[in-house]
Design a protein around this motif. Structure first.
Motif, PDB file in Angstrom:
ATOM      1  N   GLY A 220       0.818  -1.199   0.000  1.00 19.83           N
ATOM      2  CA  GLY A 220       0.000   0.000   0.000  1.00 19.83           C
ATOM      3  C   GLY A 220       0.851   1.248   0.000  1.00 19.83           C
ATOM      4  O   GLY A 220       0.584   2.203  -0.715  1.00 19.83           O
ATOM      5  N   ARG A 221       1.916   1.247   0.815  1.00 17.52           N
ATOM      6  CA  ARG A 221       2.800   2.415   0.850  1.00 17.52           C
ATOM      7  C   ARG A 221       3.449   2.637  -0.503  1.00 17.52           C
ATOM      8  O   ARG A 221       3.528   3.743  -1.006  1.00 17.52           O
ATOM      9  N   SER A 222       3.941   1.545  -1.093  1.00 12.98           N
ATOM     10  CA  SER A 222       4.617   1.663  -2.387  1.00 12.98           C
ATOM     11  C   SER A 222       3.648   2.150  -3.457  1.00 12.98           C
ATOM     12  O   SER A 222       3.971   3.019  -4.262  1.00 12.98           O
TER      13      SER A 222
ATOM     14  N   GLU B 274       1.750   6.356  -7.208  1.00 19.12           N
ATOM     15  CA  GLU B 274       0.628   7.069  -7.819  1.00 19.12           C
ATOM     16  C   GLU B 274       0.718   8.573  -7.588  1.00 19.12           C
ATOM     17  O   GLU B 274       0.423   9.370  -8.478  1.00 19.12           O
ATOM     18  N   LEU B 275       1.106   8.976  -6.393  1.00 18.66           N
ATOM     19  CA  LEU B 275       1.248  10.404  -6.131  1.00 18.66           C
ATOM     20  C   LEU B 275       2.315  11.028  -7.021  1.00 18.66           C
ATOM     21  O   LEU B 275       2.121  12.121  -7.571  1.00 18.66           O
ATOM     22  N   LYS B 276       3.437  10.343  -7.184  1.00 16.96           N
ATOM     23  CA  LYS B 276       4.494  10.863  -8.063  1.00 16.96           C
ATOM     24  C   LYS B 276       4.007  10.943  -9.510  1.00 16.96           C
ATOM     25  O   LYS B 276       4.306  11.905 -10.219  1.00 16.96           O
ATOM     26  N   ARG B 277       3.248   9.919  -9.919  1.00 18.18           N
ATOM     27  CA  ARG B 277       2.730   9.923 -11.296  1.00 18.18           C
ATOM     28  C   ARG B 277       1.789  11.103 -11.502  1.00 18.18           C
ATOM     29  O   ARG B 277       1.892  11.823 -12.503  1.00 18.18           O
ATOM     30  N   TRP B 278       0.882  11.313 -10.544  1.00 18.29           N
ATOM     31  CA  TRP B 278      -0.066  12.408 -10.704  1.00 18.29           C
ATOM     32  C   TRP B 278       0.620  13.773 -10.612  1.00 18.29           C
ATOM     33  O   TRP B 278       0.236  14.713 -11.316  1.00 18.29           O
ATOM     34  N   ARG B 279       1.639  13.896  -9.775  1.00 21.01           N
ATOM     35  CA  ARG B 279       2.377  15.162  -9.722  1.00 21.01           C
ATOM     36  C   ARG B 279       3.028  15.446 -11.054  1.00 21.01           C
ATOM     37  O   ARG B 279       3.063  16.601 -11.517  1.00 21.01           O
ATOM     38  N   SER B 280       3.540  14.389 -11.691  1.00 22.59           N
ATOM     39  CA  SER B 280       4.171  14.563 -13.002  1.00 22.59           C
ATOM     40  C   SER B 280       3.140  14.989 -14.045  1.00 22.59           C
ATOM     41  O   SER B 280       3.394  15.893 -14.848  1.00 22.59           O
TER      42      SER B 280
ATOM     43  N   LEU C 181       5.325  14.479   2.654  1.00 23.69           N
ATOM     44  CA  LEU C 181       4.967  14.024   1.310  1.00 23.69           C
ATOM     45  C   LEU C 181       6.093  13.181   0.716  1.00 23.69           C
ATOM     46  O   LEU C 181       5.837  12.162   0.067  1.00 23.69           O
ATOM     47  N   SER C 182       7.332  13.582   0.960  1.00 24.27           N
ATOM     48  CA  SER C 182       8.477  12.803   0.487  1.00 24.27           C
ATOM     49  C   SER C 182       8.484  11.411   1.114  1.00 24.27           C
ATOM     50  O   SER C 182       8.773  10.412   0.443  1.00 24.27           O
ATOM     51  N   PHE C 183       8.143  11.336   2.394  1.00 27.78           N
ATOM     52  CA  PHE C 183       8.082  10.043   3.083  1.00 27.78           C
ATOM     53  C   PHE C 183       6.993   9.158   2.473  1.00 27.78           C
ATOM     54  O   PHE C 183       7.187   7.948   2.314  1.00 27.78           O
ATOM     55  N   ILE C 184       5.853   9.765   2.134  1.00 28.25           N
ATOM     56  CA  ILE C 184       4.775   8.987   1.512  1.00 28.25           C
ATOM     57  C   ILE C 184       5.226   8.443   0.158  1.00 28.25           C
ATOM     58  O   ILE C 184       5.051   7.256  -0.143  1.00 28.25           O
ATOM     59  N   GLU C 185       5.828   9.303  -0.657  1.00 29.44           N
ATOM     60  CA  GLU C 185       6.218   8.898  -2.002  1.00 29.44           C
ATOM     61  C   GLU C 185       7.330   7.859  -1.994  1.00 29.44           C
ATOM     62  O   GLU C 185       7.424   7.033  -2.903  1.00 29.44           O
TER      63      GLU C 185
END
Length: 267
Positions: free
Chosen positions: A6-8, A13-19, A39-43
């Protein structure tokens, strides 16, 4: 789903959407009311975000309700937004309101359209779009975008198909860039095959590209407006929009009024 997966998943997904949205970590963190460090920890998968922060991040990224539900699922949470069938009793007031709007737009055409151009409802004036269309294009549910551009649909009657067709396709491509969707990409490629590959001319009306549509009664020049449920909390409603066509000149308005009067007399 395990916590590690789940974390991965949510981080990726967050990195993809930010891009896709071209938003930095810092900007997204500020929008969502959190810190860039968190946010960095989540990503990176070092932290598992709570449901509330996932919702805030999704909203801050401008995701659709369907996309927000998908992001929650990636993080291991239940959907936040319902997806109700349009014929459900709870949506009856919405259906009634839409029918009133469609009727009130007469004598001009108006339609309620769902994802990928699917026609949900239309007023009587919209029959002008069906003239001489191939029967297979009129099988319910009618796809308005395919009908509009297909050579055996409206395509042969749209006098400025090069410009109008490119206008429609570029709007769809902009939507696909904002919300990547393989199904939409495939649909756009289908529609591209119906539109002449010619330079776009200057035939526009300042703020809008009019569609020049040949009919049995003469040529119509129509501009279109789109209205959506901006505050919807149901996925079904959020994905609907009202497409209302307006006359771009007085001869078009008069022709549509004449057609409406004839239709009323014959009914």
């Amino acid at each position: 789903m395990s916590n590690a997966n789940g974390r991965s998943g949510i981080g990726t997904e967050l990195k993809r959407w930010r891009s896709v949205r071209r938003v930095s970590q810092l900007e997204l963190a500020v929008r969502a009311g959190t810190t860039q460090r968190y946010l960095s920890f989540i990503e990176s998968g070092r932290s598992r975000p709570g449901r509330a922060i996932v919702i805030r991040l999704a909203e801050s990224l401008g995701l659709s309700l369907r996309e927000r539900n998908a992001l929650l699922a990636t993080a291991g949470y239940a959907p936040a937004f319902t997806e109700s069938p349009l014929d459900e009793a709870a949506l009856r007031p919405v259906r009634t309101a839409l029918e009133q709007i469609l009727h009130g737009h007469l004598p001009y055409p108006a339609l309620v359209v769902g994802p990928y151009g699917r026609v949900v409802s239309a007023n009587a004036a919209s029959e002008v779009f069906l003239e001489d269309a191939a029967p297979e294009l009129l099988e319910p549910p009618i796809n308005m975008l395919r009908l509009m551009l297909h050579p055996t649909g409206m395509g042969s009657r749209v006098r400025n198909m090069d410009e109008w067709g490119h206008h429609v396709i570029e709007n769809l491509r902009a939507r696909a860039r904002r919300s990547p969707d393989p199904r939409l990409d495939a649909f756009v490629e289908e529609l591209v095959g119906y539109v002449p590959d010619t330079p776009v001319g200057p035939d526009h009306l300042g703020f809008s590209v009019p569609m020049r549509l040949a009919t049995a009664d003469g040529e119509l020049r129509l501009i279109t407006t789109l209205t959506s449920f901006a505050t919807a909390t149901d996925v079904t409603l959020a994905e609907l929009h009202l497409e209302a066509f307006l006359p771009a000149d007085e001869p078009t308005a008069e022709l549509l009024r004449t057609r409406d009067e004839r239709r009323r007399r014959s009914s």
